[in-house]
Design a protein around this motif. Structure first.
Motif, mmCIF file in Angstrom:
data_model
loop_
_atom_site.group_PDB
_atom_site.id
_atom_site.type_symbol
_atom_site.label_atom_id
_atom_site.label_comp_id
_atom_site.label_asym_id
_atom_site.label_seq_id
_atom_site.Cartn_x
_atom_site.Cartn_y
_atom_site.Cartn_z
ATOM 1 N N UNK A 316 -15.278 -11.873 -1.851
ATOM 2 C CA UNK A 316 -14.073 -11.480 -2.021
ATOM 3 C C UNK A 316 -14.007 -10.122 -1.735
ATOM 4 N N UNK A 317 -15.170 -9.289 -1.824
ATOM 5 C CA UNK A 317 -15.112 -7.866 -1.698
ATOM 6 C C UNK A 317 -14.516 -7.690 -0.200
ATOM 7 N N UNK A 318 -15.283 -8.544 0.878
ATOM 8 C CA UNK A 318 -15.021 -8.595 2.114
ATOM 9 C C UNK A 318 -13.519 -8.675 2.376
ATOM 10 N N UNK A 319 -12.918 -9.835 1.688
ATOM 11 C CA UNK A 319 -11.652 -10.062 1.692
ATOM 12 C C UNK A 319 -10.389 -8.873 1.271
ATOM 13 N N UNK A 320 -11.085 -8.188 0.265
ATOM 14 C CA UNK A 320 -10.196 -6.995 -0.236
ATOM 15 C C UNK A 320 -10.122 -6.099 0.832
ATOM 16 N N UNK A 321 -11.298 -5.692 1.485
ATOM 17 C CA UNK A 321 -11.572 -4.711 2.223
ATOM 18 C C UNK A 321 -10.626 -4.998 3.861
ATOM 19 N N UNK A 322 -10.481 -6.331 3.925
ATOM 20 C CA UNK A 322 -9.758 -6.825 5.277
ATOM 21 C C UNK A 322 -8.111 -6.593 4.774
ATOM 22 N N UNK A 323 -7.808 -6.994 3.626
ATOM 23 C CA UNK A 323 -6.356 -6.850 3.047
ATOM 24 C C UNK A 323 -6.138 -5.163 2.853
ATOM 25 N N UNK A 324 -7.074 -4.280 2.667
ATOM 26 C CA UNK A 324 -6.744 -2.974 2.402
ATOM 27 C C UNK A 324 -6.587 -2.364 3.868
ATOM 28 N N UNK A 325 -7.393 -2.959 5.021
ATOM 29 C CA UNK A 325 -7.141 -2.370 5.962
ATOM 30 C C UNK A 325 -5.985 -2.679 6.701
ATOM 31 N N UNK A 326 -5.461 -4.029 6.536
ATOM 32 C CA UNK A 326 -4.371 -4.654 7.135
ATOM 33 C C UNK A 326 -3.018 -3.610 6.440
ATOM 34 N N UNK A 327 -3.062 -3.359 5.182
ATOM 35 C CA UNK A 327 -2.243 -2.481 4.579
ATOM 36 C C UNK A 327 -1.963 -1.427 4.939
ATOM 37 N N UNK A 328 -3.287 -0.705 5.308
ATOM 38 C CA UNK A 328 -3.095 0.676 5.932
ATOM 39 C C UNK A 328 -2.456 0.646 7.284
ATOM 40 N N UNK A 329 -2.875 -0.480 8.172
ATOM 41 C CA UNK A 329 -2.080 -0.620 9.343
ATOM 42 C C UNK A 329 -0.595 -0.825 9.234
ATOM 43 N N UNK A 330 -0.303 -1.637 8.216
ATOM 44 C CA UNK A 330 1.318 -2.027 7.872
ATOM 45 C C UNK A 330 1.922 -0.572 7.198
ATOM 46 N N UNK A 331 1.094 0.111 6.637
ATOM 47 C CA UNK A 331 1.839 1.420 6.070
ATOM 48 C C UNK A 331 2.003 2.319 7.166
ATOM 49 N N UNK A 332 1.065 2.332 8.139
ATOM 50 C CA UNK A 332 1.395 3.412 9.601
ATOM 51 C C UNK A 332 2.587 2.763 10.365
ATOM 52 N N UNK A 333 2.771 1.700 10.261
ATOM 53 C CA UNK A 333 3.757 0.821 11.052
ATOM 54 C C UNK A 333 5.144 1.414 10.548
ATOM 55 N N UNK A 334 5.183 0.921 8.972
ATOM 56 C CA UNK A 334 6.397 1.396 8.471
ATOM 57 C C UNK A 334 6.760 2.887 8.198
ATOM 58 N N UNK A 335 5.619 3.689 8.412
ATOM 59 C CA UNK A 335 5.894 5.174 8.528
ATOM 60 C C UNK A 335 6.551 5.364 9.762
ATOM 61 N N UNK A 336 6.208 4.684 10.844
ATOM 62 C CA UNK A 336 6.728 4.851 12.214
ATOM 63 C C UNK A 336 8.002 4.361 12.299
ATOM 64 N N UNK A 337 8.126 3.234 11.430
ATOM 65 C CA UNK A 337 9.771 2.781 11.627
ATOM 66 C C UNK A 337 10.664 3.153 10.732
ATOM 67 N N UNK A 338 10.153 4.427 9.743
ATOM 68 C CA UNK A 338 11.149 5.158 8.623
ATOM 69 C C UNK A 338 12.509 5.261 9.092
ATOM 70 N N UNK A 339 12.499 5.827 10.387
ATOM 71 C CA UNK A 339 14.003 5.985 10.770
ATOM 72 C C UNK A 339 14.700 4.831 11.244
ATOM 73 N N UNK A 340 14.101 3.724 11.572
ATOM 74 C CA UNK A 340 14.808 2.551 11.925
ATOM 75 C C UNK A 340 15.369 1.826 10.683
ATOM 76 N N UNK A 341 14.395 1.920 9.548
ATOM 77 C CA UNK A 341 14.643 1.505 8.273
ATOM 78 C C UNK A 341 16.068 2.315 7.706
ATOM 79 N N UNK A 342 15.710 3.460 7.887
ATOM 80 C CA UNK A 342 16.704 4.269 7.438
ATOM 81 C C UNK A 342 18.438 4.096 7.868
ATOM 82 N N UNK A 343 18.083 3.908 9.199
ATOM 83 C CA UNK A 343 19.430 3.577 9.995
ATOM 84 C C UNK A 343 19.969 2.260 9.473
#
Length: 846
Positions: A316-343
């Motif tokens: 379960x801890x390993x699953x949490x680590x994987x989920x946190x890692x993916x959350x980090x990746x998607x946060x980076x992507x949404x930050x990069x897409x911030x202008x697209x989302x705003x448009x």
């Protein structure tokens, strides 16, 4: 004219479609197509997310499959939660004992907490069934006729045992037998005409009256061998409460509304009136109280249960680590897409539409990860099966049932929610004006996202350190166990377990007619330096004999081993005093025995000098023929490497004759041990040839090496250590990937700032230190939090440790140093990239 009358036709179409109620499906399909296009546009990002989530989902699913199969899956009995196992115990509740029939009968008459109570007894020794095929080794259980109705199970073929009165006086079922499904298949090839056929169990005839359903077993922990059930037939010793009557195990079904606590209190009161009827003081003490346990809980040992739950938590801890890692990746992507989302928001898209679109994309990623994770789970279970110790009776067969499939779907949804919905909500809450402004990624929302990603990386570091520390503790335990002095040699020793139907040698001396000729042939094999027989080799899990002696008013429980003289030459046992058994010890010479220090301390006249036991008489091997102790062995590890030596007596096989008091239990099974200078793989075919010649049943004897037996003796610790190695390495890789991804993203976002710093005179070493300092801060905070989690987790695995403390400082320091070194190495690459920024390229946009 009609078009002018309708007015805004697209608006009419949208309102109409909303009225029909199918708009949500259309939008969902639209979002799904958009998600697939996004994944096709960035395959590297998709592969990273899917691989990371698959690792976490696969580990969690594999462990849940084992826990579900062993702990959660309901037993195939009617209302299994009301089944209770009843055992006798002493007032302290430390040991549990078998019961006499008289006690069970009293409970059946006087108890109101149980609908019914049945009892059973395992047939001692090794049992064999002879049907249409050669003798088949089985697990034999004698049961009362009401056992299967109590369990709520009916035979799949034929009928069960006929109802008997409580005293079994009529013996309606005498000579009947029920076969388990595997025995029916093995002995009769699944032929329905097996009903009414006569089979022999240990030479005695029985008529087959039924076949139990596929998958049924009772007791559950006997399922490794095929089972047969024979009706209980009370004997003369069952009329009393002496040692010979202590052979039954009771199982009861609680009455509706009754609880285990109430039944425990009732039986405790009843047993207080029964205990004074025991004439033996020790038996009275051992049977003065009653212990109740749910039958399902009795099938898996407490240590195995704790190990499985601990490993499930680690997964379960390993699953949490994987989920946190993916959350980090998607946060980076949404930050990069911030202008697209705003448009999109500025053009009228609602927040819920944007969140739905991003969540659908996360579900697509999670579903793909779940499919890949299921494959990893099956492979992981197969890997665990290959590492399973032989004596650890766990079914690790790879299978996924509906419960596991449901758990996989739940993990998929949770992964999507944790990894996608949260970043999506943060993205749509950002102000549109600030996101559309030039350079907005360095403004307020970007900084918040950066701090949030840093906190997630710190959480990854803390959880990774916890797994690494626990893995380190178990690896140190295995290392310590490997360096425990065993008291004997294990190299170049081949061991064959001889499963022989001893009933075939009824009336003959099995030692002289089978074992000794076989031993002579084994000694003549090319490359064999020495060969010997032993009822059970050290650390073996084949056939142990417990001997209870009464000496000087005290009861001594000891292990009994029957050996041939060459065993000392094979294993190199050392003597503390006296001599070992020799070829001069024959049936016509004085019976002799060798003991170990644990036994000598109990029996020696001088408790401080175990060697004073040599020369003492302690037992009669045959009538009017006493046995004397001639030597004291050095300490050795017998049943477990982590346990100190227990009392043990070794007697000579050559002195075992049919008139010996321990002839039958001591000769019912043997281990053939051989020391050889040849590679064991070359010797095994020759050994099988002489075993087949000695008896057909020995053709498929289990042959292994002593080194393998020692390796298997590490038990659940070895299995847990190997699984935690996988979890720990995976967590470390995910943690390093998360730290690297965050710093790489930060360097990319701060390229303009870094170029400006260099243009204004900053040294490249300063920029290198700037990034490394940020990484070091996250690592130190994560390690500090991880040490606290590791200290708390150490208590969970304390029962599996040997020779190392649950709060071992060296292990924690080593795990922290490994994590710090790996993290700094991962941070060095983005730091070098930051230090090598070209100011002209960075400022060219100005």
């Amino acid at each position: 004219a009609a078009m002018r009358e309708f007015g805004n036709l697209p608006l009419v179409q949208e309102v109409t479609r909303q009225t029909w109620g199918w708009l949500w499906l259309d939008r969902l399909l639209q979002d799904l197509r958009y998600a697939l296009r996004q994944l096709r546009r960035s395959p590297g990002f998709a592969a990273t997310v899917i691989g990371t989530l698959a690792l976490g989902i696969g580990a969690a699913t594999a462990m849940f499959a084992l826990v579900d199969h062993l702990l959660l899956r309901p037993l195939p009995f009617r209302d299994a939660g009301r089944l209770v196992l009843l055992r006798a115990t002493d007032p302290m509740g430390k040991n549990r004992w078998d019961l006499p029939w008289l006690d069970v009968e009293e409970w059946r008459k006087r108890s109101r907490s149980f609908e019914e109570i049945a009892f059973s007894s395992r047939m001692s020794g090794r049992n064999y069934l002879e049907g249409n095929t050669a003798a088949l080794q089985i697990s034999g259980i004698t049961v009362t006729s009401n056992l299967f109705p109590l369990l709520g199970v009916k035979p799949a073929l034929g009928h069960g045992f006929l109802p008997e009165p409580p005293d079994f006086a009529l013996k309606k079922n005498a000579g009947s037998i029920l076969l388990s499904y595997p025995v029916w298949q093995a002995a009769f090839a699944g032929n329905p005409r097996a009903l009414g056929r006569v089979v022999r169990v240990n030479g005695s005839p029985y008529t087959v009256v039924g076949v139990m359903p596929r998958g049924f077993s009772f007791p559950g922990n006997d399922a490794e061998l095929g089972q047969v059930w024979i009706p209980v037939q009370l004997a003369a010793e069952d009329a009393g409460r002496a040692y010979g009557a202590m052979k039954y195990e009771a199982i009861g079904r609680l009455s509706p509304g009754a609880t285990i606590r109430a039944a425990q209190a009732e039986l405790a009161t009843i047993q207080k009136t029964i205990a004074p009827q025991y004439t033996d003081v020790e038996l009275r003490k051992e049977h003065s109280a009653i212990a109740l346990q749910r039958y399902a809980d009795s099938l898996v040992g407490g240590d195995v249960r704790k190990a499985l739950l601990a490993l499930l938590a680690a997964a379960g801890v390993l699953w949490l680590i994987a989920s946190v890692n993916v959350t980090n990746l998607l946060l980076a992507r949404t930050t990069k897409q911030q202008r697209e989302i705003a448009v999109r928001g500025a053009l009228g898209a609602g927040r819920w539409c944007i969140v739905q679109q991003m969540t659908v994309e996360g579900l697509v990623l999670s579903t793909a990860a779940a499919v890949l994770g299921a494959g990893l789970a099956l492979a992981g279970i197969g890997l665990a099966k290959s590492f399973r110790p032989v004596h650890l009776n766990l079914d690790l067969s790879p299978h996924i049932n509906l419960t596991i499939l449901g758990a996989l779907c739940l993990l998929t949804l949770l992964s999507a929610v944790l990894s996608t919905a949260w970043p999506a909500l943060l993205a749509v809450r950002a102000p549109i004006e600030a996101s559309l402004r030039q350079g907005s990624l360095q403004a307020g929302t970007g900084q918040k996202h950066h701090r949030l990603r840093g906190a997630l990386v710190v959480a990854e570091i803390a959880m990774s350190l916890t797994l690494l520390a626990v893995c380190g503790l178990l690896l140190r335990t295995i290392y310590t166990l490997r360096h425990v002095p065993l008291g004997y040699r294990t190299d170049h020793i081949l061991v064959a377990n001889l499963n022989i139907p001893s009933f075939r040698f009824s009336g003959r001396d099995i030692a002289q007619s089978l074992y000794m000729p076989l031993l002579e042939k084994a000694q003549r094999l090319h490359g064999v330096e020495a060969a010997g027989l032993m009822s059970e080799v050290p650390l073996g899990q084949t056939f142990n004999i417990n001997l209870t002696l009464r000496m000087n008013g005290n009861e001594i429980s000891t292990l009994l081993k029957v050996v041939s003289p060459d065993i000392q030459r094979i294993f190199g046992f050392k003597m503390l005093a006296g001599r070992f058994l020799s070829n001069q010890d024959t049936t016509t010479s004085q019976p002799v025995a060798v003991v170990n220090p644990a036994f000598a301390r109990l029996y020696a006249p001088n408790k401080h000098d175990p060697q004073s036991v040599v020369g003492l008489k302690f037992w009669n091997l045959r009538k009017n023929q006493p046995m004397y102790i001639i030597g004291v062995l050095d300490n050795e590890r017998q049943k477990s490497i982590s346990q100190s030596s227990q009392p043990e007596v070794e007697v000579c096989l050559c002195q075992m004759t049919p008139d010996s008091s321990i002839y039958r239990p001591s000769t019912i099974a043997m281990d053939l041990a051989m020391r050889t200078g040849r590679p064991t793989a070359e010797l095994i075919p020759e050994l099988r040839d002489i075993l087949r010649q000695a008896s057909p049943e020995l053709a498929n004897a289990t042959i292994t090496t002593m080194d393998r037996i020692v390796e298997d003796s590490y038990g659940s610790q070895r299995l847990a250590a190997h699984l935690l190695e996988i979890f720990g390495v995976a967590a470390l890789l995910l943690c390093i990937a998360g730290l690297y991804g965050l710093l790489a993203y930060v360097v990319t976002q701060r390229t303009h700032e870094l170029g400006l710093r260099i243009a204004l005179g900053a040294q490249r070493a300063n920029l290198l230190w700037l990034v490394m300092r940020q990484a070091a801060a996250m690592l130190l905070v994560g390690v500090a939090a991880g040490i606290g989690l590791a200290l708390a987790s150490g208590r969970i695995v304390r029962g599996f440790l040997y020779g190392v403390s649950a709060h071992d400082g060296w292990t924690l320091t080593g795990a922290a140093a490994l994590l710090l070194a790996s993290g700094l190495a991962a941070a060095y690459i983005p730091a070098r990239r930051a230090a090598s920024v070209d100011p002209m390229e960075a400022l060219r946009a100005e």
